[in-house]
Design a protein around this motif. Structure first.
Motif, PDB file in Angstrom:
ATOM      1  N   ASN A 152      40.261  33.157  44.121  1.00 14.48           N
ATOM      2  CA  ASN A 152      40.659  31.918  44.521  1.00 14.48           C
ATOM      3  C   ASN A 152      41.549  31.866  45.662  1.00 14.48           C
ATOM      4  OD1 ASN A 152      40.498  29.039  44.577  1.00 14.48           O
ATOM      5  ND2 ASN A 152      42.046  28.962  43.081  1.00 14.48           N
ATOM      6  N   GLY A 153      41.573  32.820  46.362  1.00 17.70           N
ATOM      7  CA  GLY A 153      42.305  32.977  47.858  1.00 17.70           C
ATOM      8  C   GLY A 153      43.876  33.662  47.673  1.00 17.70           C
ATOM      9  N   ASN A 154      43.843  34.370  46.281  1.00 22.39           N
ATOM     10  CA  ASN A 154      44.974  35.011  46.013  1.00 22.39           C
ATOM     11  C   ASN A 154      44.728  36.530  45.659  1.00 22.39           C
ATOM     12  OD1 ASN A 154      47.153  32.942  46.073  1.00 22.39           O
ATOM     13  ND2 ASN A 154      45.748  32.031  44.529  1.00 22.39           N
ATOM     14  N   ILE A 155      45.691  37.588  45.946  1.00 25.40           N
ATOM     15  CA  ILE A 155      45.692  38.743  45.457  1.00 25.40           C
ATOM     16  C   ILE A 155      46.256  38.701  44.167  1.00 25.40           C
ATOM     17  CG2 ILE A 155      46.352  41.269  46.138  1.00 25.40           C
ATOM     18  CD1 ILE A 155      46.465  40.727  48.881  1.00 25.40           C
ATOM     19  N   VAL A 156      45.340  38.940  43.024  1.00 29.58           N
ATOM     20  CA  VAL A 156      45.824  38.629  41.695  1.00 29.58           C
ATOM     21  C   VAL A 156      45.992  40.146  41.170  1.00 29.58           C
ATOM     22  CG1 VAL A 156      44.691  36.610  41.171  1.00 29.58           C
ATOM     23  CG2 VAL A 156      43.520  38.865  40.914  1.00 29.58           C
ATOM     24  N   GLU A 157      45.634  41.238  41.461  1.00 29.16           N
ATOM     25  CA  GLU A 157      45.574  42.634  41.244  1.00 29.16           C
ATOM     26  C   GLU A 157      45.612  43.432  42.370  1.00 29.16           C
ATOM     27  OE1 GLU A 157      43.952  42.028  36.675  1.00 29.16           O
ATOM     28  OE2 GLU A 157      42.977  43.371  38.090  1.00 29.16           O
ATOM     29  N   MET A 158      46.556  44.745  42.101  1.00 28.17           N
ATOM     30  CA  MET A 158      46.476  45.664  43.209  1.00 28.17           C
ATOM     31  C   MET A 158      46.803  47.068  42.720  1.00 28.17           C
ATOM     32  SD  MET A 158      48.430  46.018  46.800  1.00 28.17           S
ATOM     33  CE  MET A 158      48.155  44.364  47.251  1.00 28.17           C
ATOM     34  N   GLY A 159      45.957  47.990  42.939  1.00 28.53           N
ATOM     35  CA  GLY A 159      46.153  49.215  42.572  1.00 28.53           C
ATOM     36  C   GLY A 159      45.032  50.204  42.395  1.00 28.53           C
ATOM     37  N   THR A 160      45.125  51.449  41.953  1.00 25.05           N
ATOM     38  CA  THR A 160      44.031  52.271  41.836  1.00 25.05           C
ATOM     39  C   THR A 160      42.786  51.854  40.637  1.00 25.05           C
ATOM     40  OG1 THR A 160      44.831  53.865  40.019  1.00 25.05           O
ATOM     41  CG2 THR A 160      45.472  54.340  42.435  1.00 25.05           C
ATOM     42  N   HIS A 161      41.571  52.645  40.777  1.00 30.07           N
ATOM     43  CA  HIS A 161      40.747  52.141  39.669  1.00 30.07           C
ATOM     44  C   HIS A 161      41.308  52.368  38.336  1.00 30.07           C
ATOM     45  CE1 HIS A 161      37.050  52.354  37.443  1.00 30.07           C
ATOM     46  NE2 HIS A 161      37.280  53.306  37.072  1.00 30.07           N
ATOM     47  N   ARG A 162      41.902  53.585  38.050  1.00 26.51           N
ATOM     48  CA  ARG A 162      42.537  53.772  36.753  1.00 26.51           C
ATOM     49  C   ARG A 162      43.515  52.884  36.352  1.00 26.51           C
ATOM     50  NH1 ARG A 162      40.211  58.446  34.703  1.00 26.51           N
ATOM     51  NH2 ARG A 162      39.320  59.752  36.224  1.00 26.51           N
ATOM     52  N   GLU A 163      44.320  52.548  37.261  1.00 22.92           N
ATOM     53  CA  GLU A 163      45.511  51.502  36.855  1.00 22.92           C
ATOM     54  C   GLU A 163      45.034  50.169  36.529  1.00 22.92           C
ATOM     55  OE1 GLU A 163      48.873  53.554  39.896  1.00 22.92           O
ATOM     56  OE2 GLU A 163      47.784  51.614  40.539  1.00 22.92           O
ATOM     57  N   LEU A 164      43.871  49.810  37.425  1.00 27.57           N
ATOM     58  CA  LEU A 164      43.332  48.340  37.066  1.00 27.57           C
ATOM     59  C   LEU A 164      42.519  48.453  35.717  1.00 27.57           C
ATOM     60  CD1 LEU A 164      42.748  47.390  40.595  1.00 27.57           C
ATOM     61  CD2 LEU A 164      44.858  46.703  39.337  1.00 27.57           C
ATOM     62  N   VAL A 165      41.559  49.414  35.653  1.00 27.56           N
ATOM     63  CA  VAL A 165      40.983  49.608  34.281  1.00 27.56           C
ATOM     64  C   VAL A 165      41.749  49.615  33.015  1.00 27.56           C
ATOM     65  CG1 VAL A 165      39.452  50.935  32.989  1.00 27.56           C
ATOM     66  CG2 VAL A 165      39.016  50.616  35.546  1.00 27.56           C
ATOM     67  N   ALA A 166      42.934  50.105  33.155  1.00 26.56           N
ATOM     68  CA  ALA A 166      43.994  50.192  32.223  1.00 26.56           C
ATOM     69  C   ALA A 166      44.443  48.897  31.781  1.00 26.56           C
ATOM     70  CB  ALA A 166      44.845  51.110  32.493  1.00 26.56           C
TER      71      ALA A 166
END
Length: 755
Positions: free
Chosen positions: A718-732
């Motif tokens: 929706n026009g915002n960066i809601v998460e940022m990181g590596t694959h492992r960080e975000l899956v966690a």
């Protein structure tokens, strides 16, 4: 009063802003801000009125100006109004304002279609809870209601001379040829007056004296031969000058049309993507092709012919009154009335031509839609439907042409009847004087009368020419309006006053407080901030419509952000030279576009002078070399329009080879492996893996497996960066957006995601 206020007042007969006293209802900007307003021009009884629907950050109000006070007809807290229901009727629209779900009905308003665009923005702002606008309420209102007027303004211009003068300016580079051509034309027109004069003199000075035995046979023959030689010389000179005129002006006409086509196409290249989203390609093709041809016709023949015709009429008027003042005056006096009738008819024809060419644009737009998509038409068996649609559009255009043909064919015989009436009047005035005795001071000689008869015949020709050129002029002006409408369109992304051209591009990228909206109402990006280091690969993921592709379009400067700054290597993107940006920022699109031509030409499109070894190396890196060699003519194989003779995967690999050869430092990949089979995806992915080496890369993908080598992932929602990181960080993050997308695709693809 500024120009917008004047145009709204003149064209729409309504106010361009809220009455000043209305603003006192809202206090200071800190207390309550007016976001949007719109005129409501119909009351409950569908009578015309002037009421104002006003949306603030706190309230929704319907207000009208009473005789001695402001009447607030409806007022509701904005938080209560959740839904806006549209009810369409013939000639008007009704909006009903409701609470959430099956909540209460508050009130409704009726308005004409003139206010519909602004009311659509009001409706969206209410339902989507918009609390911030890029422009002031007055600017939004003015730009919205003026948009259709500004788009049609060139086609409806009242001052013909504006377009005509601009058109004639294209003759300046060919001034010498124009002067020679016009001089030849005028000389030819004046010489054409000589034969009638010599014919009259031949009768009065040779035939009549010989018949009355005033001249001997040998002398009469000698004088007669002199006159005949004079006639021969006049006709030869006339045709010589006509030849010079036609030769020079037809070539000048082609040069002017060529210049117009070049200017138009060159200017189109400078326009932004928003222009092409509003204009149909068929309409643009029609303007570059058909419209410039009509202008050639006018420049090559119309300009000279009307000049010759006017010169001939002036010369005829002088000669007629010099030969016999009374009879000449009788023939010259009707000319202004006949010329005014031609002008009046031309004004009527102008409107009919504009309507016809609009219908023609609809026809060409339909063709440019259907012909490139003919495979889809055939797959769904819609040939008969498309034939029916085209037949209807062609019929509409044909009916418009019937209108101006009916008007023209009715007017022309009446005009010629007026010309012949002048000839009959001449006969009526001349006959008594011809029959009078020779010693009568009013006696008219047969020679003078024959001259008048020949001049009367000559007078028909310039009137016919002016009438025909009037129609040609209206065709040319309607085309000129359409061409100048494009030439007057300006790119909304202006060049900076100080252009920066860095020596090298490192590939650092920064978005700082970036906001963007395609229609300046619906926000696509909302305060986006991130930094990318040179050589880093970033993956953009998220649901459709979140703003991923918009980020790449802003970085490639297809659009400019409405607020905020985008930097490359620390430089503001708006201050960098566009050519430098295009050289260092490359894109591989979801739907690769190949031009009609050879594979070689398509690969070298961004770098036409590339060496053969570099081209082959790029094709090999893109996993395209092997399949290209299997084609009948290898790299010289001609692909069809948009590359339709190749498969989707083959087109994509050629597109990647084109990007590799271009060698940009920043690479944007927009769904480059979507909609292909697994084997093709593998080959494309291998090519992309080679392409991203030593480049800053932003890759968009719905298939998370294609982002396995990304250094970081950004989740856009929706026009915002809601998460940022590596694959492992975000899956966690079990409750995160990326983890949710990952689980959904894991279930669909059976565990083949990132490992």
């Amino acid at each position: 009063m500024n120009i917008n206020n004047e145009m709204i007042k003149n064209y729409l007969q309504q106010r361009s802003d809220l009455p000043e006293e209305f603003y006192t209802l809202f206090g200071s900007m800190d207390q309550e801000r007016v976001l949007l307003f719109s005129l409501i021009d119909l009351d409950a009884e569908l009578k015309f009125c002037q009421r104002w629907l006003i949306l603030t950050d706190k309230r929704l109000l319907l207000i009208e100006q009473g005789q001695d006070k402001i009447n607030c007809l409806h007022e509701y807290e904005r938080a209560l109004v959740k839904k806006v229901l549209e009810v369409k009727s013939l000639g008007l629209t009704t909006l009903q304002f409701l609470g959430g779900g099956n909540g209460p009905f508050f009130f409704e308003v009726q308005f004409t279609h003139r206010q519909k665009a602004m009311m659509e923005k009001m409706r969206f702002a209410i339902e989507e809870s918009v609390f911030k606008m890029e422009m002031s309420a007055a600017e939004t209102y003015q730009s919205t209601i003026l948009k259709p007027i500004l788009e049609a303004r060139n086609n409806l211009a009242d001052e013909n001379q504006d377009a005509l003068v601009r058109l004639l300016h294209y003759l300046r580079p060919y001034k010498k040829e124009v002067i020679i051509g016009m001089t030849a034309a005028l000389c030819g027109s004046f010489i054409s007056l000589i034969p009638a004069y010599l014919s009259g003199r031949l009768i009065d000075d040779v035939v009549r004296p010989y018949q009355s035995h005033e001249l001997t046979g040998p002398l009469a023959s000698k004088l007669g031969l002199t006159f005949i030689i004079g006639l021969v010389g006049a006709y030869i000179l006339r045709e010589f000058f006509i030849w010079q005129r036609l030769k020079r002006m037809s070539i000048i006409g082609e040069k002017v049309a060529s210049d117009l086509r070049n200017d138009l196409f060159q200017h189109i290249q400078t326009l932004g993507a928003d222009f092409f989203s509003r204009k149909h390609s068929g309409s643009l093709i029609s303007r570059i092709g058909s419209d410039t041809d009509r202008i050639w016709d006018f420049i090559a023949f119309g300009v000279v012919e009307v000049t010759v015709a006017i010169g001939t009429l002036i010369g005829l008027s002088v000669v007629l009154m010099a030969r016999d003042f009374k009879l000449g005056l009788a023939m010259v006096l009707p000319l202004p009335f006949l010329l005014f009738a031609i002008y009046w008819q031309g004004e009527r024809m102008k409107k009919l031509f504009i309507r016809a060419w609009r219908k023609w644009s609809v026809v060409t737009s339909h063709l440019s839609d259907v012909i490139p998509g003919i495979q889809v038409v055939k797959v769904f068996g819609q040939e008969s439907r498309e034939v029916k649609r085209f037949t209807q559009k062609n019929k509409d255009f044909t009916e418009e042409t019937f209108a101006f043909h009916r008007t023209w064919t009715t007017f022309w015989p009446l005009l010629m009847l007026g010309v012949h009436t002048t000839t009959i009047l001449m006969w009526g005035l001349a006959t008594p004087r011809l029959l009078s005795p020779a010693e009568n001071p009013e006696h008219l000689t047969a020679g003078v009368f024959v001259s008048f008869l020949l001049y009367a015949t000559l007078m028909v020709w310039p009137l016919e020419i002016i009438g025909q050129v009037s129609r040609m002029l209206n065709r040319a002006l309607s085309s000129a309006y359409r061409i100048f409408e494009i030439l007057d369109t300006r790119n909304p992304m202006p060049m900076a006053s100080a252009i920066q051209v860095p020596a090298v591009c490192l590939g650092d990228i920064e978005f700082q407080n970036v906001f963007f909206s395609y229609d300046k109402l619906r926000p696509i990006l909302k305060n986006v901030n991130f930094q990318i280091r040179q050589g880093e690969m970033i993956g953009l993921v998220g649901t459709s419509g979140g703003g991923k592709s918009t980020i790449t379009k802003l970085l490639a400067r297809i659009y400019d952000p409405h607020s905020g700054i985008i930097r490359i290597d620390g430089y503001d993107l708006k201050e960098l030279e566009p050519a430098w940006v295009k050289k260092n920022v490359g894109m591989v699109l979801q739907e690769p576009y190949l031009f009609f031509g050879t594979i070689w030409e398509n690969i070298t499109y961004g770098l036409p002078n590339a060496g053969e070894l570099d081209i082959i190396a790029a094709a090999k890196a893109a996993n395209a070399h092997d399949f290209i060699l299997k084609l009948p003519n290898g790299y010289d194989t001609v692909v069809g329009e948009r590359g339709h003779t190749l498969s989707g995967g083959e087109r994509q690999r050629i597109s990647i080879a084109r990007a590799i050869l271009h060698d940009p430092k920043i690479l944007l990949l927009d769904e480059a492996t979507s909609a292909v089979d697994t084997e093709t995806e593998r080959k494309i992915q291998e090519a992309l893996d080679k392409l991203v080496v030593n480049r800053t890369t932003i890759a968009i993908a719905h298939r998370l497996s294609t982002l396995r080598k990304a250094d970081r992932l950004m989740v856009i929602d929706n026009g915002n960066i809601v998460e940022m990181g590596t694959h492992r960080e975000l899956v966690a993050k079990a409750d995160g957006k990326y983890a949710e997308l990952y689980r959904l695709q894991f279930e669909v693809e059976g565990g083949s995601l990132l490992n």
